[in-house]
Write a protein that holds these residues in place. Structure first.
Motif, PDB file in Angstrom:
ATOM      1  N   HIS A 119       2.853  65.106  90.184  1.00 47.30           N
ATOM      2  CA  HIS A 119       4.241  64.894  89.759  1.00 47.30           C
ATOM      3  C   HIS A 119       4.996  66.198  89.494  1.00 47.30           C
ATOM      4  O   HIS A 119       6.221  66.211  89.526  1.00 47.30           O
ATOM      5  CB  HIS A 119       4.315  63.949  88.551  1.00 47.30           C
ATOM      6  CG  HIS A 119       4.341  62.511  88.981  1.00 47.30           C
ATOM      7  ND1 HIS A 119       3.250  61.907  89.556  1.00 47.30           N
ATOM      8  CD2 HIS A 119       5.327  61.582  88.974  1.00 47.30           C
ATOM      9  CE1 HIS A 119       3.570  60.662  89.867  1.00 47.30           C
ATOM     10  NE2 HIS A 119       4.810  60.438  89.524  1.00 47.30           N
ATOM     11  N   ILE A 120       4.283  67.281  89.238  1.00 49.19           N
ATOM     12  CA  ILE A 120       4.980  68.571  89.101  1.00 49.19           C
ATOM     13  C   ILE A 120       5.643  68.889  90.433  1.00 49.19           C
ATOM     14  O   ILE A 120       6.792  69.301  90.504  1.00 49.19           O
ATOM     15  CB  ILE A 120       4.002  69.708  88.735  1.00 49.19           C
ATOM     16  CG1 ILE A 120       3.292  69.409  87.433  1.00 49.19           C
ATOM     17  CG2 ILE A 120       4.750  71.035  88.638  1.00 49.19           C
ATOM     18  CD1 ILE A 120       2.367  70.532  86.998  1.00 49.19           C
ATOM     19  N   GLN A 121       4.879  68.662  91.530  1.00 44.95           N
ATOM     20  CA  GLN A 121       5.436  68.955  92.853  1.00 44.95           C
ATOM     21  C   GLN A 121       6.626  68.050  93.185  1.00 44.95           C
ATOM     22  O   GLN A 121       7.456  68.401  94.017  1.00 44.95           O
ATOM     23  CB  GLN A 121       4.352  68.778  93.925  1.00 44.95           C
ATOM     24  CG  GLN A 121       3.325  69.898  93.916  1.00 44.95           C
ATOM     25  CD  GLN A 121       1.932  69.405  94.247  1.00 44.95           C
ATOM     26  OE1 GLN A 121       1.762  68.401  94.936  1.00 44.95           O
ATOM     27  NE2 GLN A 121       0.919  70.076  93.737  1.00 44.95           N
ATOM     28  N   TYR A 122       6.711  66.889  92.562  1.00 41.36           N
ATOM     29  CA  TYR A 122       7.834  65.989  92.847  1.00 41.36           C
ATOM     30  C   TYR A 122       9.073  66.378  92.026  1.00 41.36           C
ATOM     31  O   TYR A 122      10.093  65.721  92.087  1.00 41.36           O
ATOM     32  CB  TYR A 122       7.478  64.535  92.497  1.00 41.36           C
ATOM     33  CG  TYR A 122       6.223  64.006  93.159  1.00 41.36           C
ATOM     34  CD1 TYR A 122       5.812  64.479  94.402  1.00 41.36           C
ATOM     35  CD2 TYR A 122       5.449  63.016  92.546  1.00 41.36           C
ATOM     36  CE1 TYR A 122       4.659  63.999  95.003  1.00 41.36           C
ATOM     37  CE2 TYR A 122       4.306  62.524  93.146  1.00 41.36           C
ATOM     38  CZ  TYR A 122       3.909  63.020  94.367  1.00 41.36           C
ATOM     39  OH  TYR A 122       2.769  62.541  94.954  1.00 41.36           O
ATOM     40  N   GLY A 123       8.933  67.428  91.198  1.00 42.02           N
ATOM     41  CA  GLY A 123      10.079  67.865  90.392  1.00 42.02           C
ATOM     42  C   GLY A 123      10.230  67.110  89.084  1.00 42.02           C
ATOM     43  O   GLY A 123      11.264  67.189  88.428  1.00 42.02           O
ATOM     44  N   VAL A 124       9.197  66.356  88.710  1.00 39.71           N
ATOM     45  CA  VAL A 124       9.270  65.545  87.489  1.00 39.71           C
ATOM     46  C   VAL A 124       8.982  66.429  86.273  1.00 39.71           C
ATOM     47  O   VAL A 124       8.050  67.240  86.287  1.00 39.71           O
ATOM     48  CB  VAL A 124       8.251  64.382  87.558  1.00 39.71           C
ATOM     49  CG1 VAL A 124       8.252  63.585  86.263  1.00 39.71           C
ATOM     50  CG2 VAL A 124       8.589  63.467  88.746  1.00 39.71           C
ATOM     51  N   LEU A 125       9.804  66.279  85.234  1.00 42.56           N
ATOM     52  CA  LEU A 125       9.646  67.064  84.010  1.00 42.56           C
ATOM     53  C   LEU A 125       9.143  66.175  82.872  1.00 42.56           C
ATOM     54  O   LEU A 125       9.323  64.950  82.921  1.00 42.56           O
ATOM     55  CB  LEU A 125      11.002  67.669  83.598  1.00 42.56           C
ATOM     56  CG  LEU A 125      11.621  68.643  84.596  1.00 42.56           C
ATOM     57  CD1 LEU A 125      13.049  69.008  84.181  1.00 42.56           C
ATOM     58  CD2 LEU A 125      10.752  69.903  84.721  1.00 42.56           C
ATOM     59  N   PRO A 126       8.535  66.775  81.835  1.00 42.50           N
ATOM     60  CA  PRO A 126       8.043  65.955  80.714  1.00 42.50           C
ATOM     61  C   PRO A 126       9.113  65.034  80.136  1.00 42.50           C
ATOM     62  O   PRO A 126       8.815  63.903  79.751  1.00 42.50           O
ATOM     63  CB  PRO A 126       7.587  66.995  79.688  1.00 42.50           C
ATOM     64  CG  PRO A 126       7.225  68.184  80.499  1.00 42.50           C
ATOM     65  CD  PRO A 126       8.195  68.199  81.652  1.00 42.50           C
ATOM     66  N   GLU A 127      10.366  65.504  80.085  1.00 40.61           N
ATOM     67  CA  GLU A 127      11.397  64.645  79.464  1.00 40.61           C
ATOM     68  C   GLU A 127      11.710  63.397  80.283  1.00 40.61           C
ATOM     69  O   GLU A 127      12.388  62.486  79.804  1.00 40.61           O
ATOM     70  CB  GLU A 127      12.690  65.432  79.183  1.00 40.61           C
ATOM     71  CG  GLU A 127      13.375  65.993  80.399  1.00 40.61           C
ATOM     72  CD  GLU A 127      13.207  67.506  80.465  1.00 40.61           C
ATOM     73  OE1 GLU A 127      12.112  68.017  80.115  1.00 40.61           O
ATOM     74  OE2 GLU A 127      14.165  68.179  80.871  1.00 40.61           O
ATOM     75  N   HIS A 128      11.243  63.351  81.535  1.00 43.27           N
ATOM     76  CA  HIS A 128      11.476  62.148  82.340  1.00 43.27           C
ATOM     77  C   HIS A 128      10.526  61.005  81.959  1.00 43.27           C
ATOM     78  O   HIS A 128      10.812  59.843  82.230  1.00 43.27           O
ATOM     79  CB  HIS A 128      11.292  62.459  83.830  1.00 43.27           C
ATOM     80  CG  HIS A 128      12.324  63.394  84.376  1.00 43.27           C
ATOM     81  ND1 HIS A 128      12.022  64.445  85.222  1.00 43.27           N
ATOM     82  CD2 HIS A 128      13.669  63.459  84.178  1.00 43.27           C
ATOM     83  CE1 HIS A 128      13.123  65.100  85.536  1.00 43.27           C
ATOM     84  NE2 HIS A 128      14.137  64.534  84.910  1.00 43.27           N
ATOM     85  N   TYR A 129       9.385  61.338  81.351  1.00 43.03           N
ATOM     86  CA  TYR A 129       8.391  60.289  81.057  1.00 43.03           C
ATOM     87  C   TYR A 129       8.870  59.239  80.051  1.00 43.03           C
ATOM     88  O   TYR A 129       8.622  58.045  80.270  1.00 43.03           O
ATOM     89  CB  TYR A 129       7.043  60.919  80.652  1.00 43.03           C
ATOM     90  CG  TYR A 129       6.326  61.469  81.864  1.00 43.03           C
ATOM     91  CD1 TYR A 129       5.493  60.643  82.633  1.00 43.03           C
ATOM     92  CD2 TYR A 129       6.514  62.778  82.288  1.00 43.03           C
ATOM     93  CE1 TYR A 129       4.873  61.128  83.778  1.00 43.03           C
ATOM     94  CE2 TYR A 129       5.900  63.272  83.430  1.00 43.03           C
ATOM     95  CZ  TYR A 129       5.084  62.443  84.172  1.00 43.03           C
ATOM     96  OH  TYR A 129       4.479  62.915  85.306  1.00 43.03           O
ATOM     97  N   PRO A 130       9.583  59.644  78.969  1.00 39.52           N
ATOM     98  CA  PRO A 130      10.101  58.592  78.076  1.00 39.52           C
ATOM     99  C   PRO A 130      11.109  57.671  78.777  1.00 39.52           C
ATOM    100  O   PRO A 130      11.201  56.493  78.439  1.00 39.52           O
ATOM    101  CB  PRO A 130      10.788  59.382  76.949  1.00 39.52           C
ATOM    102  CG  PRO A 130      10.184  60.743  76.999  1.00 39.52           C
ATOM    103  CD  PRO A 130       9.828  60.995  78.427  1.00 39.52           C
ATOM    104  N   MET A 131      11.821  58.202  79.769  1.00 34.32           N
ATOM    105  CA  MET A 131      12.792  57.372  80.506  1.00 34.32           C
ATOM    106  C   MET A 131      12.050  56.305  81.300  1.00 34.32           C
ATOM    107  O   MET A 131      12.398  55.120  81.289  1.00 34.32           O
ATOM    108  CB  MET A 131      13.627  58.246  81.465  1.00 34.32           C
ATOM    109  CG  MET A 131      14.391  59.349  80.766  1.00 34.32           C
ATOM    110  SD  MET A 131      15.231  60.429  81.968  1.00 34.32           S
ATOM    111  CE  MET A 131      15.760  61.748  80.886  1.00 34.32           C
ATOM    112  N   VAL A 132      10.998  56.740  81.993  1.00 38.89           N
ATOM    113  CA  VAL A 132      10.194  55.786  82.762  1.00 38.89           C
ATOM    114  C   VAL A 132       9.500  54.800  81.809  1.00 38.89           C
ATOM    115  O   VAL A 132       9.426  53.604  82.082  1.00 38.89           O
ATOM    116  CB  VAL A 132       9.179  56.539  83.660  1.00 38.89           C
ATOM    117  CG1 VAL A 132       8.053  55.640  84.132  1.00 38.89           C
ATOM    118  CG2 VAL A 132       9.910  57.119  84.864  1.00 38.89           C
ATOM    119  N   GLY A 133       9.049  55.306  80.659  1.00 42.00           N
ATOM    120  CA  GLY A 133       8.362  54.432  79.694  1.00 42.00           C
ATOM    121  C   GLY A 133       9.266  53.320  79.192  1.00 42.00           C
ATOM    122  O   GLY A 133       8.899  52.143  79.226  1.00 42.00           O
TER     123      GLY A 133
END
Ligand code: HEM
Length: 151
Positions: free
Chosen positions: A81-95
């Motif tokens: 997911h790092i390679q997909y440009g995903v950042l830690p702050e995106h995880y609560p959004m998906v959650g």
């Protein structure tokens, strides 16, 4: 933290029967509530993506009783997911969007206990995913926030 495996399994068996509805609700709500993540998904075949996401949720639930298998799969997913440009702050959004999709699909089976079971499970999943992703420490603040909510 010990997860409520029985409740996770029984509620997910109901979700498994409505894969397309679940993933449609998930991505529709994700892009409506968090338009800032839309650019991450340009050029992605969303039909295939929805299937992959669902398959990974099946894997998570199937591996709840095999913590090593679960940890290894999620760490590898975090690295990718790092390679997909995903950042830690995106995880609560998906959650929060996953929980919303669960609530819609589970209807009356979405009880306070089910909600607690899934939010605790997502906190553990995020912790494992991010442990496979080497972000600078100051970027892990959202993870700390998720954890503090469930202690
Ligand atoms: C529990 C959390 C998550 C799970 C289980 C999950 C699962 C997956 C899976 C299975 C794939 C297919 C590719 C692969 O296996 O590497 C994928 C791709 C992807 N995910 Fe996630 N994901 C999660 C969190 C996120 C978050 C927080 C974002 C950002 C909003 C995100 C954005 C993406 C994108 C953009 C791709 C497409 C990559 C590509 O094909 O180029 N994911 N995800």
């Amino acid at each position: 933290m010990s997860l409520n495996i029985e409740l996770l399994e029984s509620s997910f068996s109901q979700i498994k029967e409505q894969e397309t509805e679940f993933t449609t609700h998930f991505y529709t709500n994700l892009f409506a509530d968090y338009p800032e993540v839309k650019p991450l998904f340009v050029n992605i075949d969303m039909k295939k993506q929805a299937k992959k996401l669902f398959k990974s949720l099946v894997l998570v639930v199937d591996s709840l009783r095999s913590p090593d298998v679960l940890a290894n799969a999620l760490k590898a997913l975090g690295t990718r997911h790092i390679q997909y440009g995903v950042l830690p702050e995106h995880y609560p959004m998906v959650g929060s969007t996953l929980l919303k999709a669960f609530s819609i699909c589970l209807e009356s089976a979405w009880t306070p206990n089910t909600e607690q079971a899934w939010s605790e499970a997502y906190a553990v999943v995020t912790e494992l995913i991010l442990s496979g992703a080497e972000y600078p420490t100051e970027m892990s603040a959202p993870l700390k926030k998720i954890n503090s909510l469930h202690r």
